[in-house]
Write a protein that holds these residues in place. Structure first.
Motif, PDB file in Angstrom:
ATOM      1  N   UNK A  45       0.772  -0.739   0.155  1.00 27.85           N
ATOM      2  CA  UNK A  45       0.122  -0.305  -0.329  1.00 27.85           C
ATOM      3  C   UNK A  45       0.763   1.184   0.140  1.00 27.85           C
ATOM      4  N   UNK A  46       2.041   0.686   0.643  1.00 24.67           N
ATOM      5  CA  UNK A  46       3.146   2.759   0.886  1.00 24.67           C
ATOM      6  C   UNK A  46       3.568   3.027  -0.145  1.00 24.67           C
ATOM      7  N   UNK A  47       4.019   2.059  -0.954  1.00 26.24           N
ATOM      8  CA  UNK A  47       4.848   1.721  -2.118  1.00 26.24           C
ATOM      9  C   UNK A  47       3.388   2.211  -3.701  1.00 26.24           C
ATOM     10  N   UNK A  48       2.809   1.482  -3.166  1.00 25.18           N
ATOM     11  CA  UNK A  48       1.661   1.768  -4.791  1.00 25.18           C
ATOM     12  C   UNK A  48       1.282   3.692  -4.066  1.00 25.18           C
ATOM     13  N   UNK A  49       0.927   4.470  -2.755  1.00 29.16           N
ATOM     14  CA  UNK A  49       1.381   5.283  -2.847  1.00 29.16           C
ATOM     15  C   UNK A  49       2.305   6.277  -3.589  1.00 29.16           C
ATOM     16  N   UNK A  50       3.525   5.697  -2.858  1.00 34.83           N
ATOM     17  CA  UNK A  50       4.607   6.338  -3.555  1.00 34.83           C
ATOM     18  C   UNK A  50       4.744   6.668  -4.929  1.00 34.83           C
ATOM     19  N   UNK A  51       4.930   5.971  -5.727  1.00 34.42           N
ATOM     20  CA  UNK A  51       4.415   5.746  -6.841  1.00 34.42           C
ATOM     21  C   UNK A  51       3.639   6.666  -7.366  1.00 34.42           C
ATOM     22  N   UNK A  52       2.532   6.636  -7.060  1.00 31.52           N
ATOM     23  CA  UNK A  52       1.405   7.592  -7.384  1.00 31.52           C
ATOM     24  C   UNK A  52       1.072   9.233  -7.061  1.00 31.52           C
ATOM     25  N   UNK A  53       2.641   9.493  -6.010  1.00 34.18           N
ATOM     26  CA  UNK A  53       2.802  10.634  -5.547  1.00 34.18           C
ATOM     27  C   UNK A  53       3.655  11.390  -6.590  1.00 34.18           C
ATOM     28  N   UNK A  54       4.449  10.852  -7.073  1.00 36.32           N
ATOM     29  CA  UNK A  54       6.164  10.912  -8.140  1.00 36.32           C
ATOM     30  C   UNK A  54       5.418  11.104  -9.099  1.00 36.32           C
ATOM     31  N   UNK A  55       4.514  10.157  -9.509  1.00 34.66           N
ATOM     32  CA  UNK A  55       3.716  10.371 -10.915  1.00 34.66           C
ATOM     33  C   UNK A  55       3.457  11.761 -11.203  1.00 34.66           C
ATOM     34  N   UNK A  56       1.827  12.228 -10.475  1.00 41.19           N
ATOM     35  CA  UNK A  56       1.648  13.202 -10.286  1.00 41.19           C
ATOM     36  C   UNK A  56       2.208  14.511  -9.585  1.00 41.19           C
ATOM     37  N   UNK A  57       3.319  14.277  -9.464  1.00 42.06           N
ATOM     38  CA  UNK A  57       4.355  15.326  -8.960  1.00 42.06           C
ATOM     39  C   UNK A  57       5.220  15.860 -10.232  1.00 42.06           C
ATOM     40  N   UNK A  58       4.887  14.798 -10.769  1.00 40.34           N
ATOM     41  CA  UNK A  58       6.734  14.397 -11.930  1.00 40.34           C
ATOM     42  C   UNK A  58       5.160  15.869 -13.144  1.00 40.34           C
ATOM     43  N   UNK A  59       3.624  15.239 -13.298  1.00 39.30           N
ATOM     44  CA  UNK A  59       2.866  15.834 -14.282  1.00 39.30           C
ATOM     45  C   UNK A  59       2.559  17.221 -13.933  1.00 39.30           C
ATOM     46  N   UNK A  60       2.629  17.376 -12.933  1.00 34.94           N
ATOM     47  CA  UNK A  60       2.533  19.146 -12.171  1.00 34.94           C
ATOM     48  C   UNK A  60       4.035  19.911 -12.762  1.00 34.94           C
ATOM     49  N   UNK A  61       5.117  19.333 -12.572  1.00 38.39           N
ATOM     50  CA  UNK A  61       6.069  19.779 -12.754  1.00 38.39           C
ATOM     51  C   UNK A  61       6.375  19.969 -13.965  1.00 38.39           C
ATOM     52  N   UNK A  62       5.721  18.745 -14.446  1.00 40.05           N
ATOM     53  CA  UNK A  62       5.980  19.381 -16.733  1.00 40.05           C
ATOM     54  C   UNK A  62       5.117  20.207 -17.064  1.00 40.05           C
ATOM     55  N   UNK A  63       4.068  20.445 -16.402  1.00 39.33           N
ATOM     56  CA  UNK A  63       2.464  22.099 -16.399  1.00 39.33           C
ATOM     57  C   UNK A  63       3.664  22.806 -15.681  1.00 39.33           C
ATOM     58  N   UNK A  64       4.120  22.677 -15.347  1.00 37.88           N
ATOM     59  CA  UNK A  64       4.106  24.354 -14.185  1.00 37.88           C
ATOM     60  C   UNK A  64       6.059  24.536 -14.114  1.00 37.88           C
ATOM     61  N   UNK A  65       6.589  24.141 -14.335  1.00 36.81           N
ATOM     62  CA  UNK A  65       8.217  24.709 -14.224  1.00 36.81           C
ATOM     63  C   UNK A  65       9.046  25.195 -15.183  1.00 36.81           C
ATOM     64  N   UNK A  66       9.770  25.803 -15.408  1.00 39.54           N
ATOM     65  CA  UNK A  66      10.177  25.828 -17.062  1.00 39.54           C
ATOM     66  C   UNK A  66      10.021  24.546 -17.676  1.00 39.54           C
ATOM     67  N   UNK A  67      10.609  24.931 -19.013  1.00 36.50           N
ATOM     68  CA  UNK A  67       9.908  24.151 -19.868  1.00 36.50           C
ATOM     69  C   UNK A  67      11.771  22.762 -19.274  1.00 36.50           C
ATOM     70  N   UNK A  68      12.506  23.672 -19.243  1.00 33.74           N
ATOM     71  CA  UNK A  68      13.955  23.316 -18.985  1.00 33.74           C
ATOM     72  C   UNK A  68      14.315  22.167 -18.568  1.00 33.74           C
TER      73      UNK A  68
END
Length: 465
Positions: free
Chosen positions: A365-388
């Motif tokens: 359960x913990x590892x699934x939650x961490x993987x989900x969090x990481x994916x959502x963070x990657x998505x937010x970074x891709x959309x909102x951080x500098x393109x580089x």
């Protein structure tokens, strides 16, 4: 268009339009078959098609999940330190000030949120120990630690094919005490210790406190410890010990594969370098397949493995351990002369919890939650951080390592503090303050609107640094 292609198209549209977001679970195969009136085989083929396109990923016993947009990985940079030297990074002194603050959104802390841990079950175990064994719970523990807990730890290693006797386990106050005791046992001031670059700042602080010199071996985002470079460094320098994190290195999250681990051990044995293995993240494989510790291939008594319950059950209980092998007696003496023994109540409570509960279920359960969090963070970074912005895509652990070319992450760290957001600038993970355009974030916080807003804020701040 074939049926599975039609279904894949519908799911693809939901993903691209945001109806299914990064990290979210797709409907189960049976749900897809029932709701779209297709066969199980057709539903499977549709999910496999999305997986081939990089839009979905399968997780063992969990189903298919929407994959975040894959960022470019950080550039691999060799350490500038090519000869042994002192730890000379004044920023390491500021870590304690940040850790003492309770008003920050703790993206700087590579620990799981209490919401992801079994707090009720652990509280019950603590209460049981106080009710049924108050004398043992409040008395001194044996210097080596309570046998019941050492047996449980040995059983955990047996489940991954590593033979460990409870008699070679020494309980400590977390993994950092274990690493510090191992260094004090093995080294004298002025000795050379090999560390990864980048590596956890706590390891650098322990080395500096003991007046040891460091030699840095590169850790590469896509493959972990650079074993060829490690061999070169050992040929050129007398290295007493190596403090290494082969399983989900902090901060990169990189994993050193089994072949490289075995080659690493052969090199260290050949040059009489003792390995202090920090395996604190080994249980946090997001796939559910725990990688083997170095101890599995140690044929020369050259590995001291350090672990902890801090990242998987309870950071505040401060219970870790060393698997000492031939060094057990010497390690135990060092510990006894400094702290006598670790606190009894946390040890007894963890032994009670492990006896009564399925730790493996909690870890899934913990590892699934961490993987989900990481994916959502990657998505937010891709959309909102500098393109580089570049980001590692780890397979486990608690860290996301970012590279922001042209951005001063020390300045970003300072601006984020003013907004109540904790981050860890890359300079913290180097003996000389390298990685000035890198940043480590924790993926240990459950995804919510507050975290989403914080990542948007960080992206805006990064654009002005």
């Amino acid at each position: 268009m074939l049926l599975y292609e039609q279904l894949a198209t519908q799911l693809r549209t939901q993903i691209t339009q945001g109806a299914l977001r990064a990290g979210e679970r797709l409907p189960s195969i049976r749900q897809l078959a029932r709701s779209h009136d297709v066969s199980i085989a057709t539903a499977v083929q549709a999910c496999l098609q999305l997986e081939r396109e990089g839009l979905a990923q399968a997780r063992p016993r969990s189903g298919y999940f929407v994959r975040a947009a894959a960022p470019l990985p950080p550039e691999a940079r060799p350490s500038r330190r090519r000869t042994p030297g002192n730890v000379s990074n004044p920023m390491l002194q500021d870590v304690l000030d940040m850790l003492a603050r309770s008003d920050l959104l703790p993206l700087h802390s590579a620990t799981p949120s209490p919401a992801l841990l079994p707090q009720a079950a652990l509280t019950a175990s603590l209460s049981r120990c106080l009710r049924h064994a108050p004398t043992a719970a409040l008395d001194y523990a044996p210097p080596q630690g309570h046998l019941a807990l050492r047996r449980q730890i040995a059983q955990r290693y047996a489940q991954v094919g590593v033979t460990v006797s409870p008699d070679e386990i020494v309980i400590t106050a977390g993994a950092m005490e274990a690493i510090s005791i191992a260094l004090r046992t093995l080294t004298q001031p002025g000795d050379v210790v090999l560390v990864e670059a980048p590596t956890y700042h706590g390891i650098l602080q322990a080395v500096a406190a003991l007046k040891l010199k460091v030699l840095e071996v590169p850790n590469l985002p896509d493959r972990g410890i650079d074993v060829a470079r490690l061999e070169q460094l050992l040929q050129q320098n007398k290295v007493r010990a190596a403090v290494l994190v082969p399983n989900f290195n902090n901060p990169l999250g990189s994993l050193t594969d089994d072949a490289a681990k075995q080659a690493l051990l052969k090199s260290c044995a050949r040059h009489k370098t003792v390995v202090i293995e920090d395996d604190i993240y080994g249980e946090l494989a997001w796939s559910g397949q725990r990688p083997s510790p170095l101890r599995r291939w140690d044929k020369h008594g050259s590995v001291i493995t350090c672990g902890s319950f801090s990242k998987i059950l309870a950071p505040g209980l401060r219970v870790g351990w060393m698997v000492g092998g031939d060094w057990t007696e010497a390690l135990l003496r060092t510990k006894y002369f400094s702290t006598v023994g670790s606190a009894s109540l946390p040890q007894l409570a963890l032994a009670d919890y492990l006896q009564r509960h399925d730790l493996q279920r909690h870890l899934r359960q913990l590892c699934r939650a961490l993987a989900d969090n990481a994916q959502r963070m990657h998505q937010a970074i891709a959309h909102n951080w500098p393109k580089s912005t570049r980001a590692c895509t780890p397979q486990g652990g608690l860290s996301l390592w970012l590279q922001l070319p042209g951005v001063n992450t020390q300045r970003l760290f300072e601006l984020a503090l003013r907004e109540g957001i904790g981050t860890s600038p890359g300079m913290l993970f180097s003996s000389r303050g390298d990685y000035g355009d890198c940043l480590r974030l924790s993926c240990g916080l459950p995804w919510n609107d507050k975290l989403d807003h914080a990542l948007r804020q960080l992206g805006q701040l990064a654009s002005h640094c």
